[in-house]
Write an enzyme that holds these catalytic residues in place. Structure first.
Site, PDB file in Angstrom:
ATOM      1  N   GLU A  24       0.826  -1.213   0.000  1.00  0.00           N
ATOM      2  CA  GLU A  24       0.000   0.000   0.000  1.00  0.00           C
ATOM      3  C   GLU A  24       0.864   1.268   0.000  1.00  0.00           C
ATOM      4  O   GLU A  24       0.593   2.227   0.727  1.00  0.00           O
ATOM      5  CB  GLU A  24      -0.944  -0.010   1.215  1.00  0.00           C
ATOM      6  N   GLU A  81      -4.039  -9.058   0.330  1.00  0.00           N
ATOM      7  CA  GLU A  81      -4.455  -8.800   1.713  1.00  0.00           C
ATOM      8  C   GLU A  81      -5.979  -8.759   1.706  1.00  0.00           C
ATOM      9  O   GLU A  81      -6.582  -8.007   0.930  1.00  0.00           O
ATOM     10  CB  GLU A  81      -3.865  -7.492   2.224  1.00  0.00           C
TER      11      GLU A  81
END
Length: 790
Positions: free
Chosen positions: A417, A493
């Protein structure tokens, strides 16, 4: 295995003993720094490495209180992030020092598996190395700084506030190795072994070995490929060295035993290095034989067979033990995950301890190894972005060299991220990091955990990844598949479902960012964060679309820090709610939901919630099972059967249809004290109304030669778990046993882990004891219990 022989070689004419000696440096002294960059004059205490100086607390709201807006969670206004890094005092500067044992050879190095953080290593007062990234392993040649005897090594570590988004730990939290060799030697991580051709009938093995200080010498390398100490192939090669390139040997194995999660077979390449006829070094490389492929529209293939990752993400801390690595604790975690049906681990979001990777090799877990949570744009004021441009390549090279021979490592992730994903030039940084993976390894696919789907689809960032990895955003999987050339999507994720073990909130409702006055989340597994989802959405994606290649759930275990949804001015919450298993290593209900989908070797049957309610309550009942149908009974009366919905049936039920594909649900059961029982074709599960707490019950959840995990339960006179019990339990050990830590899984608990007393939470807690002897648990008003650890 056809080609199996003892491998007797003509070595009698070559004498001398291999010169390599490796020692773990475990005994150190520790002190906090009192004067900037000066070795403390007092306050030293004896410690054993691995050591985490912060885990002993105390917890405090002010510890690393961060006023930030978490942009990846769509926040635009800064707020007080209480407990973001666990509420523990990891910040500050400290020193470690030790005296080296008598040295036996002419070349000496130190290898640090990790040092948190910004490590400065001094040998006899000389600065030998600086390495900023606390999670990475690094090594240094200390030969030039050594004296004939009494050599002192000092390590200075500096942890700045706002340097992490979770609890990082503090200190020499991983092992330190002293490596002694002759002047001609294989350096740290000096071999690279690959398996270019693999079938069930034949495998080729390529071994490249770096050897130092060989120019102008005649080098002989004798390498034996061994399986369980039996030699299956060998080579004896002699080279006149005229360059500094690695030397290469190629082997062929008939009927190889392939590495898979189900059959984690391991081989060893044992190399003896001779220079001008004298044995200089012996170096062993452990490896597995397996083939990895990524095929568009087909999936991830291991040894030619398609499989989808049933994985979890884990942070590095070990709950009440902190960040100090411990093999017993890691093995306990992996055994619990394996029973759940998990077959893969993502090392979120940093390089793992080598002990974890070695255990995954041995126990059969695939790994996605990931180095960074930040690139050049930061998430934390003092995060890794300060070092990225200068250190990223060196950190990547160390990670790749460290783990490229481990068969469990099947994929690299270059980041999580990262804000760079939304930069127009972000793809260039991604290509730079991928190029290092390809140059230094070249045998594994590469991904990145991407959460800004609009950005990465529009600016080309996703297109340059070898594997498109999406963090959450289940509703955009199809779009990502349609718009990227890889024609595959990995759930890098997933979920981020939140729950508190044994706590159930009524009325039942699926809800994002649900919060309650007690700072707990519902154990019905239907609450999640604004950016995430519940497990059923991920199950459906993996089941319905062949181009999905599996998932890594956030998270396998609860961890210290990041207490979402209670992360904004919500003290005393200071550990996560995301785990399938809580901070005390006790499974939440969600464990059995994943087990019912993932474990194909044994049956699963689990009923929830507890059965201690008020008269007049209407209580939803969930059953997690691999069976397609079950019948529910209350005090012997049937409450009817439920079956798992098909995809078509689920589409007709807007409220709970998706959940009914994977769970059995009786939505409205009038509470009546007594016995609630569920029956399937394979068995039954029962929960009973508990009476008043009467006594303590002890169960040995995990026993080993090192750590032992004892489940402490508060039960009524009939042995039923008391689901609301929160008694303060005291511990006592005898014999050689040593109390190490305790935890109860309550994210709001401020009980210190290392003290021999702890409150129960939802009727349970875990005590961790080192060694053998007796363990006794007692509480006021309850009958105590003792267990013998043998």
């Amino acid at each position: 295995m056809k080609k199996l022989y003892t491998g007797v070689l003509l070595l009698l004419t070559l004498t001398c003993v291999a010169q390599r000696h490796e020692t773990l440096l475990t005994e150190w002294e520790f002190a906090k720094e009192t004067e900037s960059h000066a070795l403390p004059q007092k306050g030293w205490q004896q410690v054993t490495i691995p050591h985490d100086w912060a885990i002993y607390g105390p917890f405090d709201r002010s510890n690393d209180l961060q006023m930030v807006a978490i942009t990846q969670n769509f926040e635009t206004t800064a707020s007080a992030k209480t407990g973001r890094t666990g509420g523990l005092p990891y910040m500050g500067t400290a020193w470690y020092k030790t005296t080296l044992p008598a040295l036996q050879t002419s070349h000496t190095e130190l290898l640090f598996d990790g040092a948190m953080s910004e490590a400065e290593v001094y040998v006899n007062g000389h600065k030998a190395v600086f390495w900023p990234y606390g999670y990475n392993a690094f090594h240094v040649d200390i030969t030039p700084y050594l004296l004939p005897d009494n050599n002192e090594v000092c390590v200075r570590l500096d942890n700045k506030p706002e340097s992490s988004r979770w609890y990082p730990g503090a200190g020499l939290f991983r092992n330190v190795h002293l490596i002694e060799t002759s002047d001609v030697y294989v350096p740290v991580w000096g071999t690279h072994i690959t398996t270019p051709y693999v079938t069930e009938k034949l495998a080729s093995i390529r071994l490249r070995t770096n050897i130092q200080n060989t120019l102008g010498k005649t080098i002989r390398i004798i390498t034996r490929i061994q399986y369980q100490k039996l030699t299956v192939d060998s080579l004896d090669n002699t080279y006149d060295i005229r360059h500094n390139l690695p030397v290469e040997q190629n082997f062929t194995i008939s009927d190889p035993l392939l590495w898979t999660p189900e059959t984690p077979h391991l081989y060893h390449a044992v190399s003896e290095i001779y220079a001008d006829g004298e044995l200089q070094d012996t170096y062993t490389t452990r490896f597995g034989i397996r083939k990895i492929e990524i095929v568009p529209n087909v999936g991830f293939l291991l040894n030619g067979k398609v499989r989808k990752f049933q994985g979890v993400c884990n942070h590095h801390d070990l709950g009440p033990l902190g960040a100090a690595v411990n093999v017993s604790a890691l093995r306990h975690q992996l055994e619990m995950l394996r029973d759940m049906g998990c077959d893969a681990v993502r090392t979120s979001h940093n390089m793992p301890a080598p002990e974890l990777v070695e255990l995954c090799d041995e126990m059969g877990f695939m790994m996605m190894v990931e180095p960074f949570d930040e690139w050049e744009w930061g998430k934390c004021a003092n995060g890794y972005h300060r070092f990225f441009y200068e250190w990223a390549e060196a950190d990547m090279v160390n990670m790749l060299h460290h783990f490229r021979n481990n068969p469990s490592v099947v994929m690299w992730s270059i980041g999580n991220e990262v804000p760079t994903q939304c930069s127009e030039d972000g793809y260039k940084v991604a290509l730079f990091l991928q190029s290092i993976c390809q140059r230094e390894d070249g045998t594994r696919p590469i991904t990145c955990g991407m959460d800004q789907v609009s950005c990465v689809l529009e600016n080309g960032f996703a297109n340059v990844m070898e594997v498109v990895g999406l963090n959450y955003r289940t509703f955009r999987y199809q779009e990502a598949y349609d718009r990227t050339p890889q024609r595959l999507v990995l759930g890098s994720e997933t979920a981020s479902t939140v729950s508190s073990r044994g706590v159930y909130k009524l009325p039942l409702q699926k809800k994002a960012d649900a919060k309650y006055p007690d700072n707990q989340s519902s154990g019905y597994d239907v609450e999640y964060c604004p950016w995430s989802n519940i497990p059923d959405e991920d199950f459906a994606l993996q089941e319905d679309y062949p181009w999905t290649i599996g998932q890594f759930v956030w998270t396998g275990f609860d961890y210290l820090g990041e207490p979402s949804p209670y992360d904004t001015d919500a003290w005393p919450s200071h550990s996560s709610y995301f785990g399938i298993i809580d901070l005390a290593s006790i499974p939440k209900d969600r464990y059995w939901l994943y087990r019912s989908q993932w474990n194909k070797q044994s049956h699963t049957l689990h009923i929830l919630p507890h059965w201690n309610w008020q008269q007049g309550d209407t209580v939803p009942v969930f059953v997690y099972t691999d069976a397609d149908e079950a019948e529910l009974f209350l005090n012997g009366r049937s409450l009817g059967k439920q079956h798992k919905f098909t995809k078509e049936e689920a589409a007709q039920d807007i409220a709970w249809g998706l959940q009914r594909r994977f769970r059995l649900i009786w939505e409205k059961v009038p509470f009546e004290a007594g016995e609630l029982k569920v029956v399937t074709r394979d068995g039954e599960a029962i929960v009973r109304t508990a009476g008043k707490p009467h006594h303590i019950e002890l169960r040995a959840d995990y026993l080993s030669d090192d750590l032992n995990y004892i489940n402490v339960r508060i039960v009524d006179k009939d042995g039923n778990l008391c689901p609301m019990a929160d008694n303060l339990v005291n511990f006592k050990v005898t014999g050689s046993a040593v109390f190490r830590a305790a935890a109860n899984g309550d994210a709001t608990s401020l009980d210190l882990f290392h003290l021999p007393r702890h409150h129960a939470f939802s009727g349970q807690l875990t005590a961790i004891v080192k060694g053998k002897g007796t363990f006794t648990a007692s509480a006021k008003g309850l009958k105590s219990a003792t267990i013998t650890i043998e």
